[in-house]
Design an enzyme around this catalytic site. Structure first.
Site, PDB file in Angstrom:
ATOM      1  CB  CYS A 221      66.415   5.625  49.316  1.00  0.00           C
ATOM      2  SG  CYS A 221      66.386   4.566  50.768  1.00  0.00           S
TER       3      CYS A 221
ATOM      4  CG  HIS B 119      64.260   0.207  48.124  1.00  0.00           C
ATOM      5  ND1 HIS B 119      65.050   0.989  47.301  1.00  0.00           N
ATOM      6  CD2 HIS B 119      64.018   0.975  49.226  1.00  0.00           C
ATOM      7  CE1 HIS B 119      65.266   2.159  47.881  1.00  0.00           C
ATOM      8  NE2 HIS B 119      64.669   2.171  49.053  1.00  0.00           N
TER       9      HIS B 119
END
Ligand code: CAA
Length: 420
Positions: free
Chosen positions: A105, A366
């Site tokens: 991420c 996200h």
């Protein structure tokens, strides 16, 4: 920055972040189902590059290098080799150096750092982007793909939803260590959704969240882990979204700034960076984000600031408890006191140090590879008064970001200074 070469963000662009729960997201019960498709990874990337060029007045010929963050395009979209995909967004990029960066991420954060390093090494104009499309699979299959950011052999067995389980484990430890209640943690979700409701680009622009919902387990907000010990410690409202989206921005040196015809006051300066990585094979103290704290300390030191200078922050709230640990890692609150800070409104848009003003990973969404590019771009947009209904009032001098890959394993932190 190093070599005395300054690095500026000249501007950029964000797509809408969409997925399940967003009004435009096509699924079988959407009225446009069968007549319109959700944008592909190629379309999202093209859109933000085109818009970043227009926004900044960039001449594509002037771009010296290109970098892109993407985590698992190979799995969700059968597409790797994203450096060449970025070059494919404009004919003038042909034969320029371009590469994809991967750090789970934190992939976007790593692409940004590669751009900063390129400027330190003597280049003047860098295009950095991030993209991820995840809605090609169910959340359960996607959870298996995202579990590649954990130590898969050791941690995949924790639960089919490996990352929610890893952070349920942290929630359990955090609550036990500091006596924090579920209701106190719920305020993170309420803030995230409330901010997203003001942000037209946010995944959760249309979904409301009250403290009553954030604290109750029911059909629409279930605890969904199969792992019995961890099951009570995470609900859907505690989770970041499975989103599609892209972001792109232009990094320039002082010479690059002149070429764009911009002044320092049009830009923000990347005054300090921190990049820290801890072992994939070892889990540290579950009640705090030590790698994040380390990266943030480096960014503060490089910029010559402390936590008390920070006017706003963009942090990696992959789960509600993570935002609390993040504000503690930033030094905005002592260990265990992030919840009180949030409940008191200090991190709200009108608080003393606004955090995740556009909704963060929980509300804004996200799209993994895009998140680390979106964060500094959001700081830029806030500092330049471009955030519409979620604009922070008053002057903003210092912003800080924390972009985290895996369970506090790869962290990129940026200290950003407003020059106007
Ligand atoms: N009661 C009980 N269980 C229920 C339920 C109910 N009413 N409704 C759903 N469930 C269970 C079901 O088991 C369901 O799975 P199946 O349908 O496959 O059986 C599961 O919950 C998920 O339900 P949905 O697929 O309907 O849920 P969704 O699509 O709305 O997704 C979510 C919700 C699972 C929370 C999803 O948003 C999610 O996975 N979020 C987290 C994403 C994530 O982990 N991102 C990475 C963060 S970590 C990070 O940032 C660092 C890094 O490097 C990776």
């Amino acid at each position: 920055m190093s070599n005395g070469r300054r690095v500026f963000i000249a501007g950029g662009a964000l797509s809408s972040f969409t997925g399940k729960g967003h009004p435009d997201f096509i699924w079988k019960r959407h009225p446009d189902f069968g007549t319109r498709k959700n944008p592909s990874m190629e379309e999202l990337l093209q859109g933000v590059v085109d818009e970043a060029i227009t926004e900044t007045g960039l001449n594509p010929e002037d771009v010296d290098r290109l970098y892109i963050g993407n985590f698992v395009g190979e799995l969700f979209c059968n597409q790797g080799h994203m450096g060449a995909a970025l070059v494919g967004t404009h004919p003038a990029f042909a034969n320029k150096p371009s590469a994809r960066l991967e750090g789970a991420c934190a992939s976007g954060g790593l692409a940004f750092l590669a751009g900063v390093d390129a400027i330190a090494a003597g280049e003047d104009t860098i295009l950095v982007a991030g993209v991820e499309v995840q809605t090609t699979q169910s959340a359960r299959v996607g959870a298996d793909y995202l579990a590649r950011a954990s130590h898969y052999r050791r941690q995949r067995g924790l639960d089919e939803f490996t990352f929610p389980a890893l952070f349920a484990r942290r929630t359990q430890a955090y609550r036990a260590a500091f006596g924090v209640t579920e209701e106190e943690i719920g305020h993170v979700a309420v803030k995230a959704y409330g901010n997203a409701n003001k942000n037209p680009k946010a995944h959760m622009v249309a979904k409301k969240m009250s403290i009553e919902v954030a604290c109750s387990v029911n059909e629409r907000n279930p605890c969904f882990l199969a792992n019995e010990a961890l099951h009570p410690f995470i609900k859907m409202s505690d989770c970041s979204q499975v989103s599609d989206g892209a972001a792109a921005l232009v990094l320039v040196s002082e010479a690059g700034l002149k070429k764009l015809g911009l002044t320092e006051a049009d830009c923000v300066e990347v005054a300090g960076v921190g990049h820290s990585v801890s072992s994939l094979y070892v889990d540290g103290d579950l009640t705090q984000l030590s790698t994040t704290a380390n990266a943030v300390a480096k960014a503060y030191k490089a910029a010559g600031i402390t936590a008390s200078d920070v006017d706003l922050a963009e942090v990696h709230d992959c789960f509600t408890v993570t935002e609390l640990m993040m504000v503690e890692a930033l030094g905005l609150a002592k260990l265990g006191q992030g919840a009180a800070l949030t409940k008191d409104g200090a991190t709200a848009i009108d608080g003393s140090t606004p955090v995740n003003t556009g909704g963060g990973l929980i509300g804004f969404g996200h799209p993994v590879g895009a998140t680390g590019i979106k964060q500094p771009l959001e700081i830029f947009r806030q500092m330049k008064g471009k955030c519409g209904d979620y604009q922070v009032s008053g002057a903003l001098k210092w912003g800080i970001t924390a972009n985290m890959g895996g369970d506090d394993k790869t962290v990129v932190s940026l200290a950003i200074k407003n020059l106007s």
